[in-house]
Motif scaffolding. Structure first.
Motif, mmCIF file in Angstrom:
data_model
loop_
_atom_site.group_PDB
_atom_site.id
_atom_site.type_symbol
_atom_site.label_atom_id
_atom_site.label_comp_id
_atom_site.label_asym_id
_atom_site.label_seq_id
_atom_site.Cartn_x
_atom_site.Cartn_y
_atom_site.Cartn_z
ATOM 1 N N GLY A 44 -2.587 -10.561 -0.440
ATOM 2 C CA GLY A 44 -2.168 -10.255 0.859
ATOM 3 C C GLY A 44 -3.684 -10.356 1.804
ATOM 4 O O GLY A 44 -4.719 -10.757 1.154
ATOM 5 N N GLU A 45 -3.477 -10.279 3.131
ATOM 6 C CA GLU A 45 -4.523 -10.578 4.031
ATOM 7 C C GLU A 45 -5.508 -9.558 3.548
ATOM 8 O O GLU A 45 -5.442 -8.428 3.625
ATOM 9 N N PRO A 48 -8.348 -9.676 -2.728
ATOM 10 C CA PRO A 48 -9.148 -10.754 -3.496
ATOM 11 C C PRO A 48 -8.531 -11.969 -3.689
ATOM 12 O O PRO A 48 -9.437 -13.158 -3.806
ATOM 13 N N TYR A 49 -7.272 -12.440 -3.654
ATOM 14 C CA TYR A 49 -6.733 -13.651 -3.856
ATOM 15 C C TYR A 49 -5.917 -14.265 -2.639
ATOM 16 O O TYR A 49 -5.345 -15.386 -2.632
ATOM 17 N N ALA A 50 -6.552 -13.692 -1.213
ATOM 18 C CA ALA A 50 -5.844 -14.303 -0.299
ATOM 19 C C ALA A 50 -6.167 -15.574 0.015
ATOM 20 O O ALA A 50 -5.258 -16.416 0.538
ATOM 21 N N ASP A 51 -7.315 -16.096 -0.385
ATOM 22 C CA ASP A 51 -7.755 -17.415 -0.334
ATOM 23 C C ASP A 51 -8.077 -17.640 -1.876
ATOM 24 O O ASP A 51 -8.948 -17.519 -2.235
ATOM 25 N N GLU A 89 5.742 -5.683 -3.083
ATOM 26 C CA GLU A 89 5.458 -4.421 -2.354
ATOM 27 C C GLU A 89 4.441 -3.655 -3.177
ATOM 28 O O GLU A 89 4.219 -2.527 -2.679
ATOM 29 N N GLY A 90 4.072 -3.943 -4.571
ATOM 30 C CA GLY A 90 3.360 -2.935 -5.164
ATOM 31 C C GLY A 90 4.272 -2.055 -6.026
ATOM 32 O O GLY A 90 5.509 -2.301 -5.949
ATOM 33 N N MET A 91 3.988 -0.898 -6.247
ATOM 34 C CA MET A 91 4.742 0.099 -6.930
ATOM 35 C C MET A 91 5.357 1.128 -5.968
ATOM 36 O O MET A 91 6.215 1.947 -6.157
ATOM 37 N N TYR A 113 3.786 -8.218 1.924
ATOM 38 C CA TYR A 113 3.886 -9.936 2.424
ATOM 39 C C TYR A 113 4.752 -10.363 1.250
ATOM 40 O O TYR A 113 5.193 -9.902 0.083
ATOM 41 N N GLU A 114 4.986 -11.558 1.767
ATOM 42 C CA GLU A 114 5.938 -12.329 0.928
ATOM 43 C C GLU A 114 4.828 -13.604 0.342
ATOM 44 O O GLU A 114 4.017 -14.183 1.267
ATOM 45 N N ILE A 115 5.325 -14.133 -0.712
ATOM 46 C CA ILE A 115 4.564 -15.097 -1.236
ATOM 47 C C ILE A 115 5.385 -16.482 -2.023
ATOM 48 O O ILE A 115 6.189 -15.704 -2.900
ATOM 49 N N ASP A 116 5.190 -17.756 -1.768
ATOM 50 C CA ASP A 116 5.953 -18.487 -2.626
ATOM 51 C C ASP A 116 4.928 -18.812 -3.909
ATOM 52 O O ASP A 116 4.132 -19.442 -3.792
#
Length: 431
Positions: A44-45, A48-51, A89-91, A113-116
């Motif tokens: 998510g924004e 650590p892995y947003a980019d 969503e996480g937990m 957030y949503e992620i493909d």
């Protein structure tokens, strides 16, 4: 002085050469950062892995040349009717404030957030190519990955697969996903393919009950790739029980030692304990810790989708990490030599099995065990010394790839130990 011959056991053997051959286009040693499922559950924004390109560049700057991930093959290619776009969503939110898992290592995912995942996987491979890293592909889906979704659809779909069919469905999914990655030009970036992570700690039959045969079938379909499955705790004292057919010994080395002593004392890893928290654990809780009832519970399906228990979530979210660490440091001395010997002997057992089978050995996770997110025992001097002992032992016995520590990744506080990571990575690559 005359030299005495005292038997073959006194003749030194050089076991520093690799335990088995690796494809010539892959690095001669792998130094691995463990991104697991977090590369899409912590994307998510501001996370650590947003980019993913920036995360890969950062790993390269620290000297890593391999990243190990959950590629979610069942989600992306399992033929189960699932969409590759997942709402993370996480937990879920706790009625006491914040969210479940907010101070639990690996589970501190706020979501939202949503992620493909398919598109992100291709982005990850593109980034790996730009920055010179290779990728170890695994699946955590029968262990925890779907628990982070807002919907139970992913977990429901894989859980509906009969237990006896799960390895076959995994192998078929990997076959389709590997062909997709090949068509996209990513095949040479693949260092290793694991049918599943830690088959002994996942919702799967024993590897010998169909899993090894599916590894062999997948290897036959992709003979140029190293295809295997990983163990969380291989049978170090009876390695002959590991079934034949694995193209690599990707096994994990954890020595809980003093950590296990504390976990048993406070009863943190159980579920359904008659009294929780017990008296010992109450003394370790933060002053603002809510009651278990006030903390609440995540959606029930999430507990079925993960190996982490409700007591672990409550405990790690609300213990005082300073008190936790202080107990471990105080009680460590009687465990030191046992833990060092255990790490050494387990690593040697893995390497010896791999050399016997003529396959490369990899320690994809290790060294102490599961700690609170903000605990520093494993990141501190004691944990780093144990990690270096494991790494040195691995290099001395021809292990091809090794993690610095399971916690050395962008989503853990240990990532900030940048000089240490660079120094150890240089040592690994120089071997």
């Amino acid at each position: 002085m005359t030299e005495r011959y005292l038997g073959a056991g006194t003749v030194a053997r050089d076991d520093t050469a690799l335990t088995g051959p690796v494809p010539s286009h892959l690095p001669p040693r792998l130094t691995i950062t463990l991104w697991d499922f977090s590369w899409y559950t912590r994307a998510g924004e501001g996370e650590p892995y947003a980019d993913v390109d920036a995360a890969m560049a950062d790993a390269a700057s620290l000297g890593y040349n391999a990243v190990r991930i959950c590629a979610a093959p069942l989600l992306l290619a399992g033929g189960l009717g699932l969409d590759s776009t997942v709402a993370i969503e996480g937990m879920g939110s706790s009625p006491a404030g914040g969210f479940f898992g907010q101070r639990t290592r690996w589970y501190d995912a706020p979501g939202g957030y949503e992620i493909d995942v398919r598109a992100r996987l291709h982005e990850l491979f593109d980034a790996a190519e730009r920055h010179g890293l290779v990728v170890i592909l695994a699946s955590w889906e029968y262990q925890q990955s779907p628990a982070f979704a807002a919907s139970s659809a992913w977990f429901d779909a894989i859980d509906a697969v009969p237990l006896a069919d799960r390895y076959r469905v995994l192998a078929d999914a990997w076959d389709r996903l590997l062909r997709e990655l090949t068509e996209a030009g990513h095949r040479d970036r693949i260092a290793l393919v694991e049918l599943h992570n830690e088959v002994d700690f996942s919702i799967l039959p024993a590897l010998e009950d169909g899993g090894a045969a599916e590894v062999a079938r997948l290897r036959a379909a992709h003979p140029d790739l190293l295809v295997t499955a990983s163990y969380g705790k291989p049978p170090h004292l009876a390695m002959h029980r590991v079934p034949d057919g694995l193209a690599a010994a990707q096994f994990h080395v954890y020595s809980y030692g003093v950590l296990d002593e504390l976990q048993k004392l406070v009863d943190i890893r159980s579920e359904g304990s008659a009294v929780f928290p017990n008296e010992a654990f109450e003394r370790m809780l933060r002053s603002d810790a809510p009651s278990v009832a006030a903390y609440g519970r995540a959606a029930e399906w999430k507990y079925r989708a993960t190996v982490v228990t409700d007591q672990m979530f409550y405990g790690y979210d609300h213990l005082d990490p300073a008190l936790w660490d202080a107990w471990l440091v105080e009680h460590y001395p009687p465990f030191e030599q046992v833990m060092r010997r255990e790490i050494e002997s387990r690593t040697i057992a893995i390497a010896a099995w791999a050399r016997w089978k003529g396959v490369p050995a990899v320690v994809g996770e290790g060294w102490v065990g599961y700690t609170p997110l903000h605990g520093t025992f494993e990141e501190g001097p004691i944990g780093r010394a144990l990690a270096e002992h494991g790494i040195d032992t691995a290099l001395e016995h021809g292990v091809w790839g090794v993690v610095l520590c399971s916690n050395a990744a962008p989503h853990h506080p240990m990532w900030q130990l940048r000089d240490w990571q660079r120094e150890v990575n240089e040592r690994i690559l120089a071997a």
